[in-house]
Design a protein around this motif. Structure first.
Motif, PDB file in Angstrom:
ATOM      1  N   CYS A   1     -17.102   3.856 -13.307  1.00 52.24           N
ATOM      2  CA  CYS A   1     -17.748   3.700 -11.869  1.00 52.24           C
ATOM      3  C   CYS A   1     -16.761   3.305 -10.895  1.00 52.24           C
ATOM      4  CB  CYS A   1     -18.795   2.503 -12.455  1.00 52.24           C
ATOM      5  SG  CYS A   1     -20.188   3.063 -13.410  1.00 52.24           S
ATOM      6  N   GLU A   2     -16.039   2.438 -11.107  1.00 53.72           N
ATOM      7  CA  GLU A   2     -15.251   1.905 -10.237  1.00 53.72           C
ATOM      8  C   GLU A   2     -14.035   2.841  -9.562  1.00 53.72           C
ATOM      9  OE1 GLU A   2     -13.786  -2.244  -9.906  1.00 53.72           O
ATOM     10  OE2 GLU A   2     -15.136  -2.990 -11.531  1.00 53.72           O
ATOM     11  N   LEU A   3     -13.586   3.719 -10.381  1.00 58.27           N
ATOM     12  CA  LEU A   3     -12.778   4.749 -10.108  1.00 58.27           C
ATOM     13  C   LEU A   3     -13.406   5.665  -9.365  1.00 58.27           C
ATOM     14  CD1 LEU A   3     -10.510   5.425 -13.394  1.00 58.27           C
ATOM     15  CD2 LEU A   3      -9.833   3.887 -11.188  1.00 58.27           C
ATOM     16  N   ALA A   4     -14.780   6.312  -9.719  1.00 53.73           N
ATOM     17  CA  ALA A   4     -15.389   6.986  -8.941  1.00 53.73           C
ATOM     18  C   ALA A   4     -15.702   6.703  -7.688  1.00 53.73           C
ATOM     19  CB  ALA A   4     -16.649   7.632  -9.803  1.00 53.73           C
ATOM     20  N   ALA A   5     -16.150   5.280  -7.584  1.00 46.61           N
ATOM     21  CA  ALA A   5     -16.573   4.876  -6.227  1.00 46.61           C
ATOM     22  C   ALA A   5     -15.295   4.679  -5.399  1.00 46.61           C
ATOM     23  CB  ALA A   5     -16.867   3.349  -6.319  1.00 46.61           C
ATOM     24  N   LEU A   6     -14.246   4.529  -5.801  1.00 49.37           N
ATOM     25  CA  LEU A   6     -13.174   4.404  -4.996  1.00 49.37           C
ATOM     26  C   LEU A   6     -12.543   5.766  -4.487  1.00 49.37           C
ATOM     27  CD1 LEU A   6     -11.021   1.612  -6.879  1.00 49.37           C
ATOM     28  CD2 LEU A   6     -11.560   1.371  -4.593  1.00 49.37           C
TER      29      LEU A   6
ATOM     30  N   THR B   1      -5.581  -2.717 -13.865  1.00 50.01           N
ATOM     31  CA  THR B   1      -4.282  -2.314 -13.179  1.00 50.01           C
ATOM     32  C   THR B   1      -4.703  -0.826 -12.715  1.00 50.01           C
ATOM     33  OG1 THR B   1      -2.945  -3.517 -14.844  1.00 50.01           O
ATOM     34  CG2 THR B   1      -2.134  -1.694 -13.777  1.00 50.01           C
ATOM     35  N   TYR B   2      -5.439  -0.060 -13.641  1.00 51.10           N
ATOM     36  CA  TYR B   2      -5.864   1.478 -13.022  1.00 51.10           C
ATOM     37  C   TYR B   2      -6.686   1.260 -11.692  1.00 51.10           C
ATOM     38  CZ  TYR B   2      -4.701   3.434 -17.683  1.00 51.10           C
ATOM     39  OH  TYR B   2      -4.000   3.619 -18.639  1.00 51.10           O
ATOM     40  N   ILE B   3      -7.547   0.337 -11.758  1.00 50.23           N
ATOM     41  CA  ILE B   3      -8.528   0.297 -10.575  1.00 50.23           C
ATOM     42  C   ILE B   3      -7.755  -0.284  -9.461  1.00 50.23           C
ATOM     43  CG2 ILE B   3     -10.430  -1.395  -9.626  1.00 50.23           C
ATOM     44  CD1 ILE B   3     -11.483  -1.286 -12.456  1.00 50.23           C
ATOM     45  N   ASP B   4      -6.832  -1.279  -9.591  1.00 49.97           N
ATOM     46  CA  ASP B   4      -5.857  -1.658  -8.455  1.00 49.97           C
ATOM     47  C   ASP B   4      -5.064  -0.658  -7.863  1.00 49.97           C
ATOM     48  OD1 ASP B   4      -7.046  -4.122  -8.848  1.00 49.97           O
ATOM     49  OD2 ASP B   4      -5.650  -5.239  -9.823  1.00 49.97           O
ATOM     50  N   GLN B   5      -4.430   0.042  -8.761  1.00 46.63           N
ATOM     51  CA  GLN B   5      -3.679   1.123  -8.268  1.00 46.63           C
ATOM     52  C   GLN B   5      -4.462   2.364  -7.526  1.00 46.63           C
ATOM     53  OE1 GLN B   5      -2.244   2.300 -12.324  1.00 46.63           O
ATOM     54  NE2 GLN B   5       0.037   1.812 -11.562  1.00 46.63           N
ATOM     55  N   THR B   6      -5.686   2.417  -8.070  1.00 48.63           N
ATOM     56  CA  THR B   6      -6.489   3.518  -7.278  1.00 48.63           C
ATOM     57  C   THR B   6      -6.977   3.041  -6.005  1.00 48.63           C
ATOM     58  OG1 THR B   6      -7.183   4.497  -9.497  1.00 48.63           O
ATOM     59  CG2 THR B   6      -8.517   4.912  -7.461  1.00 48.63           C
ATOM     60  N   ALA B   7      -7.187   1.683  -5.997  1.00 45.30           N
ATOM     61  CA  ALA B   7      -7.621   1.117  -4.545  1.00 45.30           C
ATOM     62  C   ALA B   7      -6.358   1.413  -3.597  1.00 45.30           C
ATOM     63  CB  ALA B   7      -8.154  -0.130  -4.727  1.00 45.30           C
ATOM     64  N   ASP B   8      -5.131   0.921  -3.758  1.00 44.32           N
ATOM     65  CA  ASP B   8      -4.183   1.085  -3.133  1.00 44.32           C
ATOM     66  C   ASP B   8      -3.896   2.336  -2.666  1.00 44.32           C
ATOM     67  OD1 ASP B   8      -3.512  -1.728  -3.322  1.00 44.32           O
ATOM     68  OD2 ASP B   8      -2.080  -1.312  -4.832  1.00 44.32           O
TER      69      ASP B   8
ATOM     70  N   SER C   1      -1.804  10.973 -12.814  1.00 45.48           N
ATOM     71  CA  SER C   1      -0.260  10.225 -12.386  1.00 45.48           C
ATOM     72  C   SER C   1      -0.162   9.010 -13.026  1.00 45.48           C
ATOM     73  CB  SER C   1       0.176  10.485 -11.034  1.00 45.48           C
ATOM     74  OG  SER C   1      -0.533   9.404 -10.240  1.00 45.48           O
ATOM     75  N   ILE C   2      -1.138   8.180 -13.062  1.00 44.95           N
ATOM     76  CA  ILE C   2      -1.311   6.766 -13.560  1.00 44.95           C
ATOM     77  C   ILE C   2      -1.710   6.823 -14.888  1.00 44.95           C
ATOM     78  CG2 ILE C   2      -1.539   5.833 -11.204  1.00 44.95           C
ATOM     79  CD1 ILE C   2      -4.469   5.135 -11.901  1.00 44.95           C
ATOM     80  N   GLU C   3      -1.871   8.141 -15.515  1.00 44.12           N
ATOM     81  CA  GLU C   3      -2.039   8.119 -16.991  1.00 44.12           C
ATOM     82  C   GLU C   3      -3.528   7.258 -17.489  1.00 44.12           C
ATOM     83  OE1 GLU C   3       1.236   6.571 -18.799  1.00 44.12           O
ATOM     84  OE2 GLU C   3       2.610   8.194 -18.463  1.00 44.12           O
ATOM     85  N   VAL C   4      -4.483   7.606 -16.765  1.00 44.23           N
ATOM     86  CA  VAL C   4      -6.009   7.391 -17.094  1.00 44.23           C
ATOM     87  C   VAL C   4      -6.423   8.512 -18.164  1.00 44.23           C
ATOM     88  CG1 VAL C   4      -8.159   7.306 -16.431  1.00 44.23           C
ATOM     89  CG2 VAL C   4      -6.592   6.323 -14.899  1.00 44.23           C
ATOM     90  N   ASP C   5      -7.217   7.975 -18.995  1.00 45.12           N
ATOM     91  CA  ASP C   5      -7.825   8.753 -20.218  1.00 45.12           C
ATOM     92  C   ASP C   5      -8.175   9.905 -19.608  1.00 45.12           C
ATOM     93  OD1 ASP C   5     -10.199   9.588 -22.036  1.00 45.12           O
ATOM     94  OD2 ASP C   5      -8.612   8.395 -23.365  1.00 45.12           O
TER      95      ASP C   5
ATOM     96  N   ILE D   1      -7.696  16.176  -6.017  1.00 47.02           N
ATOM     97  CA  ILE D   1      -6.938  15.349  -5.647  1.00 47.02           C
ATOM     98  C   ILE D   1      -7.002  14.014  -6.624  1.00 47.02           C
ATOM     99  CG2 ILE D   1      -6.287  13.594  -3.811  1.00 47.02           C
ATOM    100  CD1 ILE D   1      -6.885  15.838  -1.720  1.00 47.02           C
ATOM    101  N   ALA D   2      -8.300  13.627  -6.669  1.00 45.32           N
ATOM    102  CA  ALA D   2      -8.791  12.450  -7.447  1.00 45.32           C
ATOM    103  C   ALA D   2      -7.990  12.629  -9.140  1.00 45.32           C
ATOM    104  CB  ALA D   2     -10.272  12.339  -7.546  1.00 45.32           C
ATOM    105  N   GLY D   3      -8.284  13.919  -9.602  1.00 45.20           N
ATOM    106  CA  GLY D   3      -8.024  14.161 -10.976  1.00 45.20           C
ATOM    107  C   GLY D   3      -6.213  14.010 -10.935  1.00 45.20           C
ATOM    108  N   ALA D   4      -5.562  14.704  -9.999  1.00 50.59           N
ATOM    109  CA  ALA D   4      -4.120  14.552  -9.969  1.00 50.59           C
ATOM    110  C   ALA D   4      -3.543  13.014  -9.843  1.00 50.59           C
ATOM    111  CB  ALA D   4      -3.642  15.393  -8.950  1.00 50.59           C
ATOM    112  N   PHE D   5      -4.330  12.468  -9.080  1.00 48.26           N
ATOM    113  CA  PHE D   5      -3.844  11.086  -8.993  1.00 48.26           C
ATOM    114  C   PHE D   5      -3.718  10.273 -10.349  1.00 48.26           C
ATOM    115  CE2 PHE D   5      -4.799   6.612  -8.342  1.00 48.26           C
ATOM    116  CZ  PHE D   5      -3.574   6.037  -7.910  1.00 48.26           C
ATOM    117  N   LEU D   6      -5.229  10.317 -10.810  1.00 44.60           N
ATOM    118  CA  LEU D   6      -5.620   9.656 -12.037  1.00 44.60           C
ATOM    119  C   LEU D   6      -4.715  10.013 -13.178  1.00 44.60           C
ATOM    120  CD1 LEU D   6      -9.198   9.293 -11.862  1.00 44.60           C
ATOM    121  CD2 LEU D   6      -7.675   7.638 -11.294  1.00 44.60           C
TER     122      LEU D   6
END
Length: 227
Positions: free
Chosen positions: A62-67, A16-23, A94-98, A87-92
């Motif tokens: 790995c996948e979040l960093a690639a995206l 779910t985290y990966i899909d949200q980030t890809a979008d 917002s979706i409550e990644v660890d 920007i990456a930190g703020a988005f992650l």
């Protein structure tokens, strides 16, 4: 029992985290320069997934960093190298990644690039190695050639000038300030990447792509001289 006061964090499935980030990235880079657009991200993401079949590392990181690695490439943002990680930190967040994963992803984005490797890199991790390899693989071979000339055209650079010799960049500033012809970029970066791959799987892939670039250059010079 009543819930504790304050916000309750709901842990989502990793995909779910990966899909949200890809979008998010797909939308943010909809109008990006073609060498650093969503298609570049998708190729790097696919490279990461392929490398993870051979390497042990944290898949989510790995996948979040690639995206997110080119969410705000500094060369398109007045050289600001802090914008992408922010920007990456703020988005992650917002979706409550660890938070630990967010911090790791931000470090990968900060130290991933070739120019970063010309300066001090205070961290090392298997995740950084994998995402770095995945990104560098997209910088070489047939696609790497296409990306190099596209960016050169974007910056209105000369294709080739026999009177301007390639240089060895000793630091980030030298590399960032270069306005050399696109062919020089092969010698100043692209042909150096094969020997800088971190993982065995990436090294194997890089061999073929490196050889293709060498073949291309031989043909380029042949045609340049009218043969």
């Amino acid at each position: 029992m009543p819930e504790a006061a304050g916000k309750t964090t709901k842990i989502q499935p990793m995909q779910t985290y990966i899909d949200q980030t890809a979008d998010f990235v797909r939308q943010q880079l909809a109008n990006a320069e073609a060498g650093h657009d969503w298609w570049h991200i998708l190729r790097v993401w696919n490279n990461v997934k392929s490398l993870l079949e051979h390497e042990q590392a944290d898949r989510l990181t790995c996948e979040l960093a690639a995206l997110l690695h080119d969410i705000a490439d500094s060369k398109f943002h007045d050289g600001d190298e802090t914008l992408g990680p922010r920007i990456a930190g703020a988005f992650l967040q917002s979706i409550e990644v660890d938070p630990a994963v967010i911090h790791h992803v931000q470090n990968i984005i900060t130290y991933l690039s070739y120019k970063a490797s010309l300066g001090s890199v205070p961290i090392r991790s298997k995740e950084l190695e994998i995402v770095q390899d995945a990104d560098r693989l997209d910088a070489i071979g047939a696609i790497g050639i296409a990306r190099a000339f596209h960016y050169g055209g974007f910056k209105n650079r000369t294709l080739y000038d026999p009177n301007i010799q390639p240089v060895t960049h000793q630091n980030k500033e030298s590399y960032k300030n270069s306005t050399a012809p696109t062919i020089n970029h092969f010698y100043e970066k692209l042909l150096l990447l094969k020997d800088q791959m971190n993982t065995r799987a990436a090294k194997q892939i890089a061999e073929e792509r490196h050889a293709f670039m060498q073949q291309y250059l031989a043909q380029f010079y042949k045609e340049w001289d009218g043969h």
